[in-house]
Structures are given as C-alpha cells and as structure tokens.
Write an enzyme that holds these catalytic residues in place. Structure first.
Site, mmCIF file in Angstrom:
data_model
loop_
_atom_site.group_PDB
_atom_site.id
_atom_site.type_symbol
_atom_site.label_atom_id
_atom_site.label_comp_id
_atom_site.label_asym_id
_atom_site.label_seq_id
_atom_site.Cartn_x
_atom_site.Cartn_y
_atom_site.Cartn_z
ATOM 1 N N SER A 20 0.897 -0.813 -0.065
ATOM 2 C CA SER A 20 0.236 0.219 -0.034
ATOM 3 C C SER A 20 0.795 1.796 -0.035
ATOM 4 O O SER A 20 2.072 0.863 -0.535
ATOM 5 C CB SER A 20 -0.625 0.077 1.282
ATOM 6 O OG SER A 20 -1.354 0.903 1.143
ATOM 7 N N CYS A 21 0.633 2.796 0.114
ATOM 8 C CA CYS A 21 1.311 3.434 -0.115
ATOM 9 C C CYS A 21 1.457 3.560 1.291
ATOM 10 O O CYS A 21 1.360 2.950 2.257
ATOM 11 C CB CYS A 21 0.466 4.667 -0.089
ATOM 12 S SG CYS A 21 -0.563 4.656 -1.817
ATOM 13 N N GLY A 22 3.139 4.564 1.258
ATOM 14 C CA GLY A 22 3.766 4.063 3.154
ATOM 15 C C GLY A 22 4.023 5.849 3.092
ATOM 16 O O GLY A 22 4.573 6.436 2.114
ATOM 17 N N ARG A 25 5.834 -1.827 0.972
ATOM 18 C CA ARG A 25 4.760 -0.281 0.276
ATOM 19 C C ARG A 25 4.131 0.374 -0.784
ATOM 20 O O ARG A 25 3.530 0.546 -0.621
ATOM 21 C CB ARG A 25 4.700 0.577 1.197
ATOM 22 C CG ARG A 25 4.824 -0.224 3.332
ATOM 23 C CD ARG A 25 4.182 0.658 4.092
ATOM 24 N NE ARG A 25 3.085 0.947 3.973
ATOM 25 C CZ ARG A 25 2.063 0.145 4.091
ATOM 26 N NH1 ARG A 25 1.390 -0.805 5.660
ATOM 27 N NH2 ARG A 25 0.650 0.215 4.447
#
Ligand code: SF4
Ligand code: SF4
Lengths: 410, 504
Positions: free
Chosen positions: A39-41, A68
């Site tokens: 996922s985004c970090g 991520r």
C-alpha cells in the site's frame, strides 16, 4: 493504495530495479518474486528544537518500507530549507519542456517579483523511466499594490493560490509542485530510493521532513501527481482511497480550488487550506471534520463539545473523507508543524515515535521505519480519527489519543 | 348514433364459482359498485378499475382480475390509450382527470443507472458489524463555522435552525382531504416513530395531530388553507409549495363533496365548498415576492425552524433553484414529473416537466457552480419507488428524498389511479367513513415503518458495499454511478460516466 484520475496509457510495470533497499527490515526477496501486496507508505520526522535533519534520515525511513511501493511514485517535502529566503514564496516547478518554462516565467513575471531563481540539481537514475522533467525553483514575492493585484480583491495567500491554480490549469507541461515559504517538494515517478537519488535528497537539511511512497492501482504514476501534494505551506502525504471524492471535490471547487492533479489525494490538501487557513478552524476541528466521530460517540461528549461536533458534521459534511486513509500533513505557518491523522475506523496504519531525549518525533505507516533511524524510539499509535500534532518550538501538542477539542471552543 | 360511445372495459373479473362460498364479502368491498349478488352468484358489472381489493379480501381466492385482451385493432401510433381518451373527451367535452404519477414509459432513468461497489483498494463495510450512519439534516447550513479573533469557535454564531432525521427520507406532502384521516394519521405516526419528517400537505393540521408536529413539515400553498401562526410554530419546518411534479403550474382542487366536517374544520373553510388553491400564489409573481414570503414565515416562526420552497421540476429548474436559495430558502424540494397526485389533468400529468433524475443532478450542479450547494438542503421527490431509486437519487445530488406513493402502497394502495374519484377501496384517497375505516392506524403505521426501515437497511448495505460509512458522503457523489441506458447524452447531462468508463 490510492486510485488515480490520470488519463494515460495502460499500466506498464516498472523495470526491475538494479539495487535493493540498502537497509531493510524486510527479507530481501528478488524483485520478481516480491509480493505486490503493499500500500502506500508514509513517513515523517521533525525536531522540536528546530535543529536540522539530513535528508538521509527520511530516505532511510521511507525506503525501509519498500514493500509498500511499486515504483510508480514517491516524494519528499522539507521544511526549514531556505533560512535565507524564509520570507519569499518558494515556487518549485516540474517542466516538461523549455517552452513550458518560458511560458511559466512569462506568467510569473505578471504576478510576482522574482527574487531569485535556480535550477534544482537532479540526477536521473538509469533504472528510472524517462522522460525526466526539468526542475526549477523561484523565490518570489507577490506584486502587491499593483492595480492588477488590488483588482483581484484577494489576500496575499489566495493570490498565490490562484497563481498556482492558473499555471497548473492553463500552462501545458508546467506543474507547480510547491509554493510555500521555507519549504519545497521533491517528487516524481519511481521508487522512493530512485527519487531520493534523483534529487540527491541527502544534500538538503530541514527541521521537518515528510515522505511518501506509492502504490497506485489505476495508472502509471506521473510526476506531478505523486505526493506530497502541496499548496502554499501545506503539504500532504496521503495513503488512502477516498470513497467520497466526488463530494469532497465539490466543496473545494466551490471554494475556488481547481483539481488539476487528477488524483483524489489533491482534495485533502485543499481541505486543510480551506478549513484551517481560510476558515481559521483549529487543527483539531478541521481534523474532526475530515474524520468525524460517529454520532453514537458524539452523544457521549460534554454539552459544548457535542454541539461543536454536530455543527462540524453539519457544516463540513463535504469535508468528511470517507474510506480508509492515513495522512501526514506539514505546514510552516505560524510554526513548522506536523499533523498525523488516520480515518475514523483507522483502516490504514499510522504509528508515532519519539526519541529518548524527546526532541525527535516520528510518524510512519510502519514501526520499522521509525526504528530504522531511531532505535531507542518509544512508539505509540494514534487513535482512529484522532490527530497527533507536533510543533517546532512547542513539542508534542497532541499525541492523537486525547479528547477531541481541547481549548477550541470560545 | 349515440351521444356517448361506450369506452371498452379494460379489466375482466372472473369469479371461480366452484371456489366461491357466497360470503358476499367482495360485494361489500368493491367501492366502485362492480359486483352484485344475483341468482345465488356473484355477478360482475362494468367499471372495474383493478384496485384488487376484492381479489385480496376474498377468503377463497375465487376472484381473478386480468387485463382484457386488446379490443382495439392494433395500431402503432393510435394506441388503445389514446383512442380511449379521444372517445372519452368526445363524450364529455371535459379535461381528463387522473391521479398518481405520470403513466408514460419513456421517463424512467433510474433503471438506466448502476451503482458502484468497493473492491480490493478499499474495504467494503458490513453494516451488521460496523456502524453505517444515515442521520440526515434538513435546513440551511452556515458554510463555515465561525472563529472569533482569539481563534476560539463561536458556536452561537455558527448554528442555524436545522431538523435532524434518522434517515434521508421525508414522507411527502399529502393533504388531509386528498387522503383520509386514518391514512394521514398513519403516515404521521410512522414519521414520528422513524424520526423522519412527514409533510402535512396543503390544508392545515388536524387538532389530533399536533402531538406529532415535531416530525411534521407544514405546507404553505397558494390557498393558505388552515395556515395559522400557532400551527407554523408547532411544526419542525415550513415548506412553501410553488408547484408539484405531477402538475407543474397547477393548483389544487378538492371538490366540495369531500369537504366534510373534518376537512372544513382543518382547512377553515365552510362545509361543502370546493377548496380551490390558485395556480400561482397571488402574492408571488416574482422571486422578490417569494423572498418576502420566506421572510414573513421566518419572522412568524421566530427564526426557529427552517423555511423551504418546493417546486416542480421544469426545464429551467437550475436557475430557478438558485434564485430560490438566494431568496433565503433553507431547503429546496424538487418534485419530478413522475411524482404522484390525488388528482391532475392527465395531459399535464403525462406531458409536462422533467424527470427527477435529471432535475436533481442539474440543480446540484448549478448550486455547486454558484457556490451555494453547501448552504442548502436539497430534497428530491417524484417517483422514488424503492431503496434503489432513493440511493441513486442521493448519489445524483439529493440530501433527502421525498416519498409518497410507496408509503401509500405500504398501507394497501395498489396504484389503481382512481384517487380523484374519492372512492378508494383501500380507505386511503377517500373521505367516506365506511371506506376510510378500512385503514387500521396501528397496522398501517407498522407497515410504513417496516417499509422505510427496510429501505434504510438497504441503504446501509449499499453504502457499506461502496466503502462509505455515512450517507452524506454519497450525496452528489456521481463518480459512484454509471449510465447503462440507450442515450449517452443523458449521461452527459447527468454528469455521470458511462458504464465501462473508469475513474480517469
Ligand atoms: S369474496 Fe370471494 S368467496 Fe366471497 S362472494 Fe366474493 S368471490 Fe365469493
Ligand atoms: S390511493 Fe386508493 S384510489 Fe388512489 S391509487 Fe391507491 S388504491 Fe387507487
């Protein structure tokens, strides 16, 4: 993960990177076998005494969470960067061509006094996908007092917002990625480690850094659409998908912002600017509007706070960011400040850490990012929908575990 | 040649004489005098309207009503319906009346719209396990919360009169007169129980209903029947009715025979007189006049309740809506062309106005362009038949949906379109005591409550599936809709992408 509104070619997977993250808490798996589950970090660090932090630190934090990201975008923002030009707006641009730059400078000439301009040094990496933009920064002052300025009837800040919106909207190939005082955004399409090298992030020092690495799902990233997304001194790193985007966009567009970046995260930045700078709401109240309590919980608040909570939900219902998110927000007015906030269900991760000596405060998607640079950090988690606020000169104003509106009601 | 040509019967009633036990119940139930008992058998006469009262009440299911096979020679242009109306007009020389909403197939756009759901990139929400909120507000919003010079929030300066509802649903305005006492009592009680709002309709409020006033919205229509300051001060909000979707540009007409004691007292008009409300408000010939009436109503309710305006969806609805908001309306109701009515000229019911789907999106877009959308509550009505319609209507731009016909169907109405005749066999659109007593208030209330409760649960299911945990995040969220109908131009006007188009 976020979705992206960019109209563009089909998704192309990035080239396999040649270098792995130098230091990582994740097992080094050959890239082609790496699970694409991330996922985004997001990561941020701030020194309460205002002392400067090298870009190396934030680079380490964000690259520690390399699992991520998927190489489609990353970025950094630093505050306290330009002590010599702290009173000027620093407009940092990505230009796709020299014509774009020329046209932009023509527009700038009409709107602002140019105090200084310089090329931002960049080092394209072989692993990255060209074309690479030309990066330039301008230290400017609004042409106040001119007839044109007066005719707009705008405050100095709104004048700058309009300038940024106009260029991003109307000058093809020109993207103003940051426009605040004493800060600048460095971002682009690539893995965090590539973007860090591209800008040579380690050459910069700031009292606060925020960073983002990206896992967009719907399109290849594009340079200007990467995070942080910034207007004036606000910058936002957003990990989330906004299910209420159509509603949020309405509110910011009614307030005169133009959504040009084609990513849902853009509205988050404008909402902060609208509510806190223009409507002068306390940060806690704005955070509440974005991640409001459930009505059943509001019922339990003391009288005045309940009234305020309800009023915020009524008035700013279009500011409610529905869906999962965690965000890091930076600003430099009046003091360099970091705000960390997760959605009201806390569907996206957000942890905070503070060094033993109490001076360095961190926020990140994952604890490993903090521990990788501050082994002695004590870690805590913010509560769902509850902002942590850290200010240079003041310290940890909120840990993100307190009651909603301390001291906000008159 | 006869002066009157008989219009062919539409429905055929067949009694299964083997099943019939000759209880004669159907004969009593039929309020249109179609059934008779002769020679030990139920006999069927002309005039069946297919209200299905007898079919449903017959203890042995011995009655079958069906459409008669088409007797008119098929013709693609002169449909049987058109031929019927021509014959009828030649017979009577009058304007044809009908009721319920527009009866024309081409106007349904809800069925061409598909909803979105969350997959992978954001989690859907199970409303049985996690809260999904449907609380809704009605009234003017301040646009911003006021902060004083010291940076403190000034709540007194921020608050506006607002009505809180537990669902984004309002039971639309149905007057006492157009429906029976029992029917209106059931609607009002259901609204109280659900904590939503019900419209009183034109014609004041019966003394018995004052205890429920906190859940009622008073209608001030052109006839001003029954409008007293006491009444306005009791209710939760006040609605100026300019128009109604089923008959834009028309007023109301309650025939004298319906104006019996109950109605005459509530409306404050003499027994047996026709209650005619003029087409326009004769003190509103312009937007400035409307502004004055809004001010007067706010003044007389001491600025304690929201004052709204209801208009029919007409072609220039966006501009009219923005004028109304600027004139001070706290909420705005747009009634689409398929909206119901107790009585309307058929020609206007079927041919004038605009479908609510288009109107609500147009108004939402217009108010947004003018920076007014965050100041006002937008209600939309006009054939919100199901929870699906409600959800699509909200996503198209409505804060609140108004529902009438479905609430009546919950009480028994079969949409037979005979309301204007005042002989409703289900005891709803009638003032005949022997008919209205067919509505048991307790049971009808329960049924309406059940239906809206179910709708609200369905709303939560859909919101949850979309990854939205509070209904306000759906309002005008047209990104979450896709068009799948035959005319992509409609999608453009609706500001909805076509099915198959992604986010970009
Ligand atoms: S109600 Fe049914 S059973 Fe009774 S008389 Fe009529 S048809 Fe016969
Ligand atoms: S209210 Fe009565 S008369 Fe009107 S449509 Fe319904 S069943 Fe028929």
């Amino acid at each position: 993960m976020e979705h992206d509104y960019y109209r563009s070619a089909a998704l192309s997977l990035p080239e396999a990177p040649r270098v792995f993250a130098e230091q990582s808490y994740v097992v080094d798996i050959p890239d082609q076998h790496k699970p694409r589950m991330g996922s985004c970090g997001i990561a941020g660090c701030i020194n309460i005494d205002g002392s400067l932090i090298s870009g190396a630190k934030i680079e380490k934090m964000i690259t520690t969470m390399s699992e991520r990201e998927n190489g489609l975008g990353s970025g950094f923002v630093a505050y306290g960067l330009f002590p010599d030009f702290a009173e000027e707006y620093c407009m940092q641009f990505l230009f796709e061509s020299e014509e774009a730059q020329e046209l932009t400078e023509e527009v700038l000439g009409n709107w602002v006094y140019m105090i200084k301009d310089e090329k931002v040094p960049t080092y394209p990496q072989r692993s990255m996908n060209p074309p690479f933009p030309l990066v330039w920064r301008y230290f400017v002052r609004p042409k106040k007092g001119t007839e044109a300025y007066i005719r707009t009837g705008l405050s100095e800040e709104d004048y700058m917002v309009r300038l940024v919106m106009s260029i991003n909207d109307a000058v093809p190939g020109s993207h103003c990625v940051s426009s605040g005082k004493d800060m600048a955004v460095f971002k682009g399409s690539g893995y965090a480690r590539e973007i860090a090298k591209f800008y040579d992030i380690q050459r910069y020092k700031g009292s606060m850094w925020l960073s983002h690495s990206r896992f967009p799902t719907n399109s290849p990233g594009w340079w200007a659409g990467s995070h942080p997304i910034s207007i004036l001194d606000w910058s936002v790193c957003h990990n989330g998908e906004i299910t209420s985007y159509g509603v949020n966009r309405k509110l910011v567009e009614m307030a005169g912002y133009k959504c040009t970046l084609l990513t849902d995260s853009e509205v988050v930045t404008y909402l902060w600017d609208l509510m806190v700078r223009r409507h002068r709401l306390p940060v806690t109240a704005a955070a509440f509007a974005m991640a409001p309590w459930y009505y059943r919980d509001i019922e339990r608040l003391p009288d005045e706070e309940r009234r305020l909570a309800n009023q915020l939900r009524i008035t700013y219902k279009e500011a409610f960011l529905n869906g999962p998110f965690s965000i890091l927000v930076g600003r430099s007015e009046p003091a360099v400040t970091m705000i960390a906030l997760a959605d009201r269900k806390k569907l996206r991760p957000l942890v905070m850490g503070v060094s033993d000596d109490g001076n360095s405060v961190y926020a990140a998607s994952e604890e490993c990012a903090i521990k990788s640079v501050q082994g002695d950090a004590s870690i805590w988690a913010t509560r769902a929908g509850n902002p942590a606020i850290v200010k240079v000169g003041e310290g940890i104003v909120r840990r993100g575990t307190e009651a909603p509106f301390l001291g906000a009601i008159g | 040649m006869r002066p009157n040509i008989k219009i062919p019967e539409k429905y055929r009633v067949v009694i299964d004489n083997d099943a019939c036990i000759s209880c004669k119940r159907c004969i009593k139930e039929c309020s249109y005098g179609v059934l008779d008992f002769k020679d030990e058998k139920v006999k069927v006469k002309d005039g069946c309207v297919s209200c299905l009262r007898c079919v449903i009440e017959c203890p042995t299911s011995a009655i079958e009503v069906s459409e008669k096979p088409s007797q008119f020679a098929p013709h693609a242009v002169f449909s049987p319906e058109i031929r019927r109306s021509i014959i009828s007009q030649a017979n009577s020389g009058g304007v044809l009346l009908s009721s319920c909403g527009a009866n024309a197939e081409y106007m349904d756009i809800f069925n061409d719209i598909l909803l979105d759901a969350a997959q992978v990139t954001n989690p859907s929400i199970d409303p049985l396990r996690e809260p999904v909120e449907t609380k809704t507000y009605l009234g003017r919003r301040p646009g911003k919360v006021v902060v004083d010079e010291n940076g403190k929030i000034d709540l007194d300066a921020s608050e506006t009169p607002i009505v809180v509802m537990d669902m984004p649903i309002m039971i639309g305005h149905i007057s006492l007169g157009s429906i029976s006492y029992n029917a209106q009592a059931s609607l009002f009680r259901a609204a109280s129980e659900l904590n939503i709002i019900a419209g009183t309709g034109e014609g004041g409020l019966h003394a018995d209903f004052y205890p429920m006033a906190k859940n009622l919205c008073a209608e001030v229509a052109s006839g001003r029947f029954g409008v007293t300051s006491n009444y306005l001060r009791e209710v939760s909000c006040v609605d100026i009715k300019i128009g109604q979707g089923a008959k834009p540009g028309h007023g109301g007409h309650l025939p004298g025979e319906k104006v019996q004691k109950l109605i005459s007292e509530t409306r404050m008009i003499p027994l047996g007189t026709d209650a005619l409300s003029p087409y326009p408000h004769h003190d509103i010939y312009s937007i400035e006049d409307l502004q004055q009436l809004i001010s007067v109503l706010k003044e007389s309710t001491e600025y304690k309740v929201p004052v709204g305006v209801k208009i029919a969806a007409v072609h220039n609805v966006g501009a009219i809506a923005s004028g109304i908001v600027r004139a001070g309306a706290d909420f705005l109701t747009i009634d689409g062309l398929r909206g119901g009515t107790g009585s309307a000229p058929r020609v206007i019911r079927d041919h004038a106005g605009m479908p609510i789907e288009i109107a609500v999106s147009a108004v939402d877009q217009r108010l947004e362009q003018e920076g007014l959308r965050d100041k006002v509550t937008l209600c939309a009505s006009g054939s919100i038949r199901t929870a699906a319609d409600m959800i699509k209507c909200i996503a198209l731009g409505a804060d609140v949906v108004g529902v009438c016909t479905s609430a009546m169907v919950a009480m028994g109405c079969t949409v037979c379109q005979q309301c204007h005749r005042g002989a409703c066999s289900w005891g709803i659109a009638t003032q005949r005591p022997e008919l209205s007593s067919r509505i048991d208030i307790d049971i009808a209330t329960r049924r309406i409550v059940n239906m809206f409760h179910a709708w609200n649960e369905e709303l939560k299911e859909i919101l949850g599936a979309m990854g939205i945990d509070s209904v306000e995040s759906l309002v005008g969220n047209r990104d979450r809709l896709r068009y799948i109908g035959p005319n992509p131009r409609i999608a453009e006007i609706l500001d909805v992408k076509h099915s198959g188009e992604g986010w970009g």
